[in-house]
Design a protein around this motif. Sequence first.
Motif, PDB file in Angstrom:
ATOM      1  N   PHE A 277     -14.994   3.659 -15.739  1.00  0.00           N
ATOM      2  CA  PHE A 277     -14.464   3.116 -16.953  1.00  0.00           C
ATOM      3  C   PHE A 277     -15.373   3.639 -18.063  1.00  0.00           C
ATOM      4  O   PHE A 277     -15.392   3.022 -19.137  1.00  0.00           O
ATOM      5  CB  PHE A 277     -14.783   1.482 -16.721  1.00  0.00           C
TER       6      PHE A 277
ATOM      7  N   HIS B  38      -5.584  -6.673 -17.740  1.00  0.00           N
ATOM      8  CA  HIS B  38      -6.264  -7.473 -16.832  1.00  0.00           C
ATOM      9  C   HIS B  38      -7.385  -6.640 -16.105  1.00  0.00           C
ATOM     10  O   HIS B  38      -8.428  -7.196 -16.011  1.00  0.00           O
ATOM     11  CB  HIS B  38      -5.348  -7.918 -15.900  1.00  0.00           C
TER      12      HIS B  38
ATOM     13  N   ILE C 173      -9.023  -6.306  -7.992  1.00  0.00           N
ATOM     14  CA  ILE C 173     -10.297  -5.555  -9.110  1.00  0.00           C
ATOM     15  C   ILE C 173     -11.508  -5.520  -7.906  1.00  0.00           C
ATOM     16  O   ILE C 173     -12.209  -4.788  -7.594  1.00  0.00           O
ATOM     17  CB  ILE C 173     -10.676  -6.390  -9.981  1.00  0.00           C
TER      18      ILE C 173
ATOM     19  N   ASN D  59      -8.486 -14.414 -13.494  1.00  0.00           N
ATOM     20  CA  ASN D  59      -7.805 -12.973 -13.495  1.00  0.00           C
ATOM     21  C   ASN D  59      -6.601 -12.895 -12.568  1.00  0.00           C
ATOM     22  O   ASN D  59      -6.991 -13.074 -11.576  1.00  0.00           O
ATOM     23  CB  ASN D  59      -9.032 -11.932 -13.569  1.00  0.00           C
TER      24      ASN D  59
ATOM     25  N   ILE E 262      -5.164 -10.355 -11.314  1.00  0.00           N
ATOM     26  CA  ILE E 262      -5.236  -9.242 -10.371  1.00  0.00           C
ATOM     27  C   ILE E 262      -6.642  -9.219  -9.976  1.00  0.00           C
ATOM     28  O   ILE E 262      -7.420  -8.206  -9.503  1.00  0.00           O
ATOM     29  CB  ILE E 262      -4.950  -7.982 -11.071  1.00  0.00           C
TER      30      ILE E 262
ATOM     31  N   LEU F  41      -9.291  -4.375 -17.359  1.00  0.00           N
ATOM     32  CA  LEU F  41     -10.707  -4.085 -18.234  1.00  0.00           C
ATOM     33  C   LEU F  41     -11.241  -5.362 -18.370  1.00  0.00           C
ATOM     34  O   LEU F  41     -12.467  -5.435 -18.601  1.00  0.00           O
ATOM     35  CB  LEU F  41     -10.243  -3.398 -19.427  1.00  0.00           C
ATOM     36  N   THR F  42     -10.473  -6.595 -18.451  1.00  0.00           N
ATOM     37  CA  THR F  42     -10.999  -7.741 -18.682  1.00  0.00           C
ATOM     38  C   THR F  42     -11.887  -8.081 -17.758  1.00  0.00           C
ATOM     39  O   THR F  42     -12.818  -8.678 -17.501  1.00  0.00           O
ATOM     40  CB  THR F  42      -9.807  -8.809 -18.826  1.00  0.00           C
ATOM     41  N   GLY F  43     -11.491  -7.830 -16.433  1.00  0.00           N
ATOM     42  CA  GLY F  43     -11.949  -8.053 -15.278  1.00  0.00           C
ATOM     43  C   GLY F  43     -13.450  -7.447 -15.046  1.00  0.00           C
ATOM     44  O   GLY F  43     -14.293  -7.855 -14.887  1.00  0.00           O
TER      45      GLY F  43
ATOM     46  N   VAL G 123     -14.601   0.930 -21.069  1.00  0.00           N
ATOM     47  CA  VAL G 123     -15.401  -0.315 -21.315  1.00  0.00           C
ATOM     48  C   VAL G 123     -16.495   0.099 -22.158  1.00  0.00           C
ATOM     49  O   VAL G 123     -17.202   1.101 -21.872  1.00  0.00           O
ATOM     50  CB  VAL G 123     -15.703  -1.162 -20.135  1.00  0.00           C
TER      51      VAL G 123
ATOM     52  N   GLU H 268     -14.904  -6.184 -17.691  1.00  0.00           N
ATOM     53  CA  GLU H 268     -16.012  -6.762 -18.474  1.00  0.00           C
ATOM     54  C   GLU H 268     -16.769  -7.835 -18.295  1.00  0.00           C
ATOM     55  O   GLU H 268     -17.845  -8.269 -18.433  1.00  0.00           O
ATOM     56  CB  GLU H 268     -15.313  -6.949 -19.979  1.00  0.00           C
TER      57      GLU H 268
ATOM     58  N   LEU I  25     -13.861 -14.452 -13.696  1.00  0.00           N
ATOM     59  CA  LEU I  25     -13.029 -13.545 -13.144  1.00  0.00           C
ATOM     60  C   LEU I  25     -12.025 -14.450 -12.366  1.00  0.00           C
ATOM     61  O   LEU I  25     -10.962 -13.909 -12.092  1.00  0.00           O
ATOM     62  CB  LEU I  25     -13.634 -12.828 -12.168  1.00  0.00           C
TER      63      LEU I  25
END
Lengths: 215, 817
Positions: free
Chosen positions: A97, B569, A64, A58, A60, B571-573, A203, B575, A55
């Motif tokens: 998600f 970003h 998150i 990332n 953002i 969704l990457t986070g 996801v 995951e 993370l």
Amino acid sequence: MGAFQSSPGQPEYVDLKEKTGFSISQIRVLHTRFKLLGHNGETLKRDHFNSIPDLACNPIRSQIIEAFFDRRNFRRNGEGPVDEIHFEEFLMVMSHFKAPSPRMIEERESVRREKLRFIFNMHDTDDDGTITLEEYRHVIDELLSLTEDLGKDTAKGIADAAMREVASTSMAHMEPDEFFEGITFDHFLKLLKGFEIELKMNVHFSMMDTPTFCK
Amino acid sequence: MAELQPARCWRTGFFFCLLLFLSVASGSLVVVSGSNETSGGPAGDTPEDPHHQTNSTTHKKAFPVLSFNYQDVRKPFVISLWILLALLMKLGHRAVMILIGWLNLSFTESLAALRLICSVQLLLTRAGPTSCPNALLDNKEPSVTHVVSSRHETQGLHDGFHIIPNISNVVPESCLLIGVGLLVGGIIKAIGEEAPVLDTKLFFHYLLPPIILDAGYFLPIQAFMENMGTILVFAVVGTLWNVFFIGGMIFAVCQIEGVQLAGVDLLSCLLFGSIVSAVDPVAVLAVFEEIQINELLHILVFGESLLNDAVTVVLYHLFEEFSHAGTVTVLDGVLGVVCFFVVSLGGVMVGAIYGLLGAFTSRFTTHTRVIEPLFVFLYSYMAYLSAEVFHLSGIMSLIACGVMMRPYVEANVSHKSYTTIKYFLKMWSSVSETLIFIFLGVSTVAGPHAWNWTFVISTVILCLVSRVLGVIGLTCIINKFRIVKLTKKDQFIVAYGGLRGAIAFSLGFLLTDNERKNMFLTAIITVIFFTVFVQGMTIRPLVELLAVKKKKESKPSINEEIHTQFLGHLLTGIEDICGHYGHHHWKDKLNRFNKAYLKKWLIAGERSTEPQLISFYNKMEMKQAMMLVESGSAAKLPSILPSVSMQNIQQRGSGNRRAIPSISKSREQEIRKILRSNLQKTRQRLRSYSRHDLMIDPFEDNVSEIRFRKQRVEMERRMSHYLTVPTNRQETPSVRKVCFEPEHQVFTYDNSESPRDPRARPDPGPLDAISLVSESQGPNQSREPRAKVPEEQEEQDQLKLSRCLSDPGPNQEEDLS
């Protein structure tokens, strides 16, 4: 808050399944991950999230993480931030998600609203129902925060352009002395009308690898 | 109808010009064919034409004032005639009807026009096809038949074109083109010439690559990657299933007594299956472009048609090898599997290498902009040919090359080169597509046929059945892994969109000659015709009947771009939090690798570090600027340029300016150059045919005079509002507004500007102000209705001056507070 035993057994899982819509196996996998992140504790704190290595890069990340500690995302009509979350809240956030099931044509709109609401809440940090220009600029700033050599001005320019776009799509004609306060959720829905978020914000929980080896 | 008027007007005008040109050309054609006839008739030996001509006219060795030598130029001449025919047909099926309706052509006139086309075709038949020039050398047809048949065909053509207006809404272009091909083939045959066939070499070396490159270069890579798994399953497993099902069942059919098919062995059945079962990219593109279906279905069917090339190539070579050898061992099977991986991955590798080379080359073309586009074409073509050298999948190589090259090339080349690339790709692919379909029709007439009812009908039915079964069966498996499941409707469209096309035909043509070849070819052609005509025609009504989601009208929206990035970003986070290394995770990794290494090597200058969002933003700004200039004034397009200015959004009088300072000097220069060059030719753009539109100009489609006038009034109203704003308003004096105003107004606002709340002001220094004006000059200037500015520079200077005067520096502000 749902006080959990350190290892919830099957009944709790069933309960959670009804609440969140996850399958038992998905809940089990997520619970393993939850315990791994929290070092077998019952709750997760912001620090736990901050220490996830993947993370770290990332852009953002902070947004998150904040989303996980936001009462609005727990589907319980709460507001304001919390300091730690239990597994149930973790699941609740995660359930945003989840992919919609194939037969939910009529539910599509509600799924869409829900997912957009999640993103809207991420933008609307002060919880007043509108995304103001300042908040939107912040979003863009964060989004571009990994590119070093950019001035704040570019981000600002983009946010301004985006905001102008919102204003012109949601208000057909504005007199110069009218004032556009910010993006309300209705504007937000209208704005991303062509953006099929119900198909995108998903996801793959069911195909999760055993999360043990990836720390 | 009112808004159709201008379009129709110029279109007919354009067509009229073309007609004029054609009449001139046809004059020369008549001369050419005439002399050809006179000389060819008596002599009967075309190669000696020139000598004969000169000898017969002079009889002495005088200096030939006008000599004639058609033979030397025949080949290119014929090629260009074919292409011209193809283009005319493309043009024809839409424009002719309008022309006839609007000009109210008398019968004789239209007859003359059509006779031109006929004479083109006549000449073609005289001169002969490109592919088999030998057939033409013995061109001894007496001229009388020509005239008679041309009269006859003119009549036929005339009728044909009259029907077209009614059917062109129903029939896809590909069908019409095949029809034209049939007609041309019929004419050629009627004259007694040998009609050209769709030569395999011609097809694979010249006609196919442009289409595939166009498809690969403009492949919606995001959608393609997201559905990669599904596409691969359909392309590989689905094609395999089709091959073995069709091959096996055909063999079973052949075993039935009394159908005279007993001699067909299993291997040739499988070979036939491998030819006939692959979905054809050309046909799919042609039909799917017209029905405007949603992106998911489009990429599923189209992606399958691209990727199944490897399977088809391998199976084709495999079965051909086996049917020569006669025996199959297990080892052969294993080698076949290995071969598949070599062919597909090898193709991709070759393409990727050439793509990287192309991207790398484009880094250094800053000083030779003119040849930039050529690099793209040449590298891609080389990739295709290199793959073909090793019998790798040329299609996959081209796709890989295009996909690899595009992002870097686009960042490197100039705006003009980018447009050129786009235009050329579209042009070539459009021409070759048309030619392919026409040739398909021509070779249908030409080819030797061996019609066997049982075989043909069972092939068509088996193709349909196996396609349906394959799609349904595979979606059952795929849906277990997909997040967004494929619905019944999707399955139907995927199954129904499995069109066969020219690739199958060309492969069939390659078969070794024996008594089965003709039967196979006939069956293949039938399947192609069935899919293109029946399925191609009915798919549009079916799509509407089933209410399948259509492609959405995409207007570049910065908010959507922001949220695409944001969601990526996010969704990457998520995951990462789940500890799940999924699709988004790897995409993120790839992006990071791309940014860290590839972009630095492959992209020159500052753009290499530019994030996607910013480049999108810059592109949008540029587009808006161009649109503004092209439209003359901003009043016309509120939908593109937000009608709301920053003052409506800004809390205070603070940073109410458009901050785009990160646009570099060179970029600014570029924008300005485009603006200037476009100023001169405001309204003379041509509208190209739908599929090959270069730039979608949303405002051009629906701008009518009425609307234009309405906007004008609206704009004037707004202007007058600006002018009557009370001078003591404190909230919303804006720099932007100042920019709109004529110069003398600026000072009025200047007065009102000073007492504004200085706390929130992020000290815009005088320097900032200047750059701001020069910046805003691009996109904003022509918002000002009076700004029909050819002398930008002057105006800019004036504005700059006024801005310097009007905008108080930070010191001044502090004083005030």
